[in-house]
Write a protein that holds these residues in place. Sequence first.
Motif, PDB file in Angstrom:
ATOM      1  N   GLN A 192       0.862  -1.178   0.000  1.00 15.50           N
ATOM      2  CA  GLN A 192       0.000   0.000   0.000  1.00 15.50           C
ATOM      3  C   GLN A 192       0.900   1.230   0.000  1.00 15.50           C
ATOM      4  OE1 GLN A 192      -3.562  -0.255   2.231  1.00 15.50           O
ATOM      5  NE2 GLN A 192      -2.968  -2.121   3.314  1.00 15.50           N
ATOM      6  N   SER A 193       0.336   2.368  -0.362  1.00  9.14           N
ATOM      7  CA  SER A 193       1.164   3.578  -0.389  1.00  9.14           C
ATOM      8  C   SER A 193       0.484   4.741   0.317  1.00  9.14           C
ATOM      9  CB  SER A 193       1.444   3.980  -1.841  1.00  9.14           C
ATOM     10  OG  SER A 193       0.227   4.337  -2.482  1.00  9.14           O
ATOM     11  N   TYR A 194       1.319   5.580   0.893  1.00  7.94           N
ATOM     12  CA  TYR A 194       0.864   6.886   1.385  1.00  7.94           C
ATOM     13  C   TYR A 194       1.663   7.955   0.654  1.00  7.94           C
ATOM     14  CZ  TYR A 194      -1.453   5.099   5.678  1.00  7.94           C
ATOM     15  OH  TYR A 194      -2.276   4.478   6.578  1.00  7.94           O
ATOM     16  N   ASP A 195       0.977   8.982   0.193  1.00 12.33           N
ATOM     17  CA  ASP A 195       1.634  10.211  -0.223  1.00 12.33           C
ATOM     18  C   ASP A 195       1.128  11.278   0.723  1.00 12.33           C
ATOM     19  OD1 ASP A 195       3.300  10.020  -2.927  1.00 12.33           O
ATOM     20  OD2 ASP A 195       1.708   8.503  -2.900  1.00 12.33           O
ATOM     21  N   ILE A 196       2.038  11.806   1.503  1.00 13.71           N
ATOM     22  CA  ILE A 196       1.682  12.696   2.609  1.00 13.71           C
ATOM     23  C   ILE A 196       2.277  14.071   2.329  1.00 13.71           C
ATOM     24  CG2 ILE A 196       1.980  13.088   5.089  1.00 13.71           C
ATOM     25  CD1 ILE A 196       2.260   9.986   5.378  1.00 13.71           C
ATOM     26  N   PHE A 197       1.417  15.082   2.265  1.00  8.85           N
ATOM     27  CA  PHE A 197       1.864  16.457   2.025  1.00  8.85           C
ATOM     28  C   PHE A 197       1.704  17.201   3.345  1.00  8.85           C
ATOM     29  CE2 PHE A 197       0.131  14.440  -1.666  1.00  8.85           C
ATOM     30  CZ  PHE A 197       1.053  14.693  -2.672  1.00  8.85           C
ATOM     31  N   PHE A 198       2.822  17.512   3.962  1.00  6.87           N
ATOM     32  CA  PHE A 198       2.797  18.045   5.329  1.00  6.87           C
ATOM     33  C   PHE A 198       3.254  19.492   5.377  1.00  6.87           C
ATOM     34  CE2 PHE A 198       4.869  18.625   9.540  1.00  6.87           C
ATOM     35  CZ  PHE A 198       3.757  18.402  10.335  1.00  6.87           C
ATOM     36  N   GLU A 199       2.469  20.319   6.067  1.00  7.50           N
ATOM     37  CA  GLU A 199       2.853  21.717   6.324  1.00  7.50           C
ATOM     38  C   GLU A 199       3.067  21.855   7.819  1.00  7.50           C
ATOM     39  OE1 GLU A 199       0.212  24.797   4.694  1.00  7.50           O
ATOM     40  OE2 GLU A 199      -0.582  23.231   3.424  1.00  7.50           O
ATOM     41  N   ALA A 200       4.275  22.179   8.208  1.00 14.08           N
ATOM     42  CA  ALA A 200       4.634  22.213   9.629  1.00 14.08           C
ATOM     43  C   ALA A 200       3.934  23.350  10.365  1.00 14.08           C
ATOM     44  CB  ALA A 200       6.141  22.373   9.758  1.00 14.08           C
ATOM     45  N   ALA A 213      -0.232  22.758  12.169  1.00 11.13           N
ATOM     46  CA  ALA A 213       0.230  21.830  11.122  1.00 11.13           C
ATOM     47  C   ALA A 213      -0.974  21.326  10.324  1.00 11.13           C
ATOM     48  CB  ALA A 213       0.971  20.664  11.755  1.00 11.13           C
ATOM     49  N   TYR A 214      -0.783  21.209   9.001  1.00  8.29           N
ATOM     50  CA  TYR A 214      -1.831  20.694   8.117  1.00  8.29           C
ATOM     51  C   TYR A 214      -1.292  19.507   7.340  1.00  8.29           C
ATOM     52  CZ  TYR A 214      -4.450  25.053   8.787  1.00  8.29           C
ATOM     53  OH  TYR A 214      -5.153  26.104   9.326  1.00  8.29           O
ATOM     54  N   VAL A 215      -2.180  18.607   6.951  1.00 10.49           N
ATOM     55  CA  VAL A 215      -1.745  17.466   6.154  1.00 10.49           C
ATOM     56  C   VAL A 215      -2.782  17.090   5.101  1.00 10.49           C
ATOM     57  CG1 VAL A 215      -2.647  15.604   7.645  1.00 10.49           C
ATOM     58  CG2 VAL A 215      -0.513  15.256   6.380  1.00 10.49           C
ATOM     59  N   THR A 216      -2.267  16.721   3.939  1.00  6.71           N
ATOM     60  CA  THR A 216      -3.083  16.164   2.861  1.00  6.71           C
ATOM     61  C   THR A 216      -2.526  14.768   2.612  1.00  6.71           C
ATOM     62  OG1 THR A 216      -3.543  18.316   1.896  1.00  6.71           O
ATOM     63  CG2 THR A 216      -3.684  16.433   0.397  1.00  6.71           C
ATOM     64  N   VAL A 217      -3.399  13.760   2.511  1.00  6.05           N
ATOM     65  CA  VAL A 217      -2.903  12.382   2.383  1.00  6.05           C
ATOM     66  C   VAL A 217      -3.621  11.633   1.263  1.00  6.05           C
ATOM     67  CG1 VAL A 217      -2.509  10.177   3.585  1.00  6.05           C
ATOM     68  CG2 VAL A 217      -2.443  12.305   4.888  1.00  6.05           C
ATOM     69  N   LEU A 218      -2.827  10.955   0.412  1.00  4.83           N
ATOM     70  CA  LEU A 218      -3.368   9.993  -0.545  1.00  4.83           C
ATOM     71  C   LEU A 218      -3.033   8.603  -0.014  1.00  4.83           C
ATOM     72  CD1 LEU A 218      -2.042  11.438  -3.958  1.00  4.83           C
ATOM     73  CD2 LEU A 218      -4.220  11.940  -2.850  1.00  4.83           C
ATOM     74  N   HIS A 219      -4.049   7.754   0.121  1.00  9.06           N
ATOM     75  CA  HIS A 219      -3.833   6.354   0.510  1.00  9.06           C
ATOM     76  C   HIS A 219      -4.103   5.519  -0.737  1.00  9.06           C
ATOM     77  CE1 HIS A 219      -5.108   2.764   3.315  1.00  9.06           C
ATOM     78  NE2 HIS A 219      -3.990   2.518   2.652  1.00  9.06           N
ATOM     79  N   ASN A 220      -3.062   4.872  -1.235  1.00  8.66           N
ATOM     80  CA  ASN A 220      -3.179   4.109  -2.486  1.00  8.66           C
ATOM     81  C   ASN A 220      -3.718   4.979  -3.621  1.00  8.66           C
ATOM     82  OD1 ASN A 220      -2.184   1.712  -1.313  1.00  8.66           O
ATOM     83  ND2 ASN A 220      -4.199   1.268  -0.447  1.00  8.66           N
TER      84      ASN A 220
END
Length: 270
Positions: A192-200, A213-220
Amino acid sequence: MDKLKYILLFLPLLFLIFTSAAAQQNMEWPHELTEDWTPVDDSVSTTGYFGQAPSDAIMLFDGSDLSNWEAAPGYFINMEEVPEYLKALQTHHGPAPWKVEDGVMTVVPGSGNIMTKMGFTDFHLHIEWKTPSEIDGDGQGRGNSGVFLQGLYEIQVLDSWQNPTYPNGQAGSLYKQKAPMVNASRPPGEWQSYDIFFEAAYFDDTGKLIKPAYVTVLHNGVLIHHKQKFQGPTTFIGPSHYKPHPRKLPIGLQDHGDYVSFRNIWVREL
Ligand code: MG
């Protein structure tokens, strides 16, 4: 009759006294209090989101060794433990104790967490993970690990394929803070994959929070969080709030006692 009226009036006051005392003593909160059981759509199927790192990415694990990783301190349980933990996070604890075989790193249960040698602020993290194909345990005890952004903010790793638990603790959740929008989990034993876009989070010189902090996440490849705000660092017990911390901190991976594997881990700083 009057007596009863006074007792009834007094009850809310007692409740207030009790809850504010509990807020001061985070340890005394039952850990179930921060579980959110609102169901999440379980119908999304996906084949995953894999592939080669972009040419300008920093490779954190390419399958060869753990030279970009080191041993990490044990995670904090509640907010009171965060200051000590932050000190430990900036101290060296020796080589990463996990196993590398056939291009894959796997948790050695009981050996402890690991973290990157480098620190990061705002970034896109790509990470591929797999829980054991043989199902052992249930709920939080099935393929549990975690990606700790800046060592503080967890995106949960869990075998959430037909494995009910509190949704704000299932795979892809901001653990105990926000459930994913959908469950995009693949079956156990599959990558499986995570693409995690993190703003500190950003603090001023006095330690005051300027931006959370904010986060945008793609799971698969499926969007499961879109610019989702963290309430603060991930706690197991009690509510969270921000504590000032350095701009750059490492990315951590959790040893939760399960044989979870990882591969193809890269980061692009934003
Ligand atoms: Mg976890």
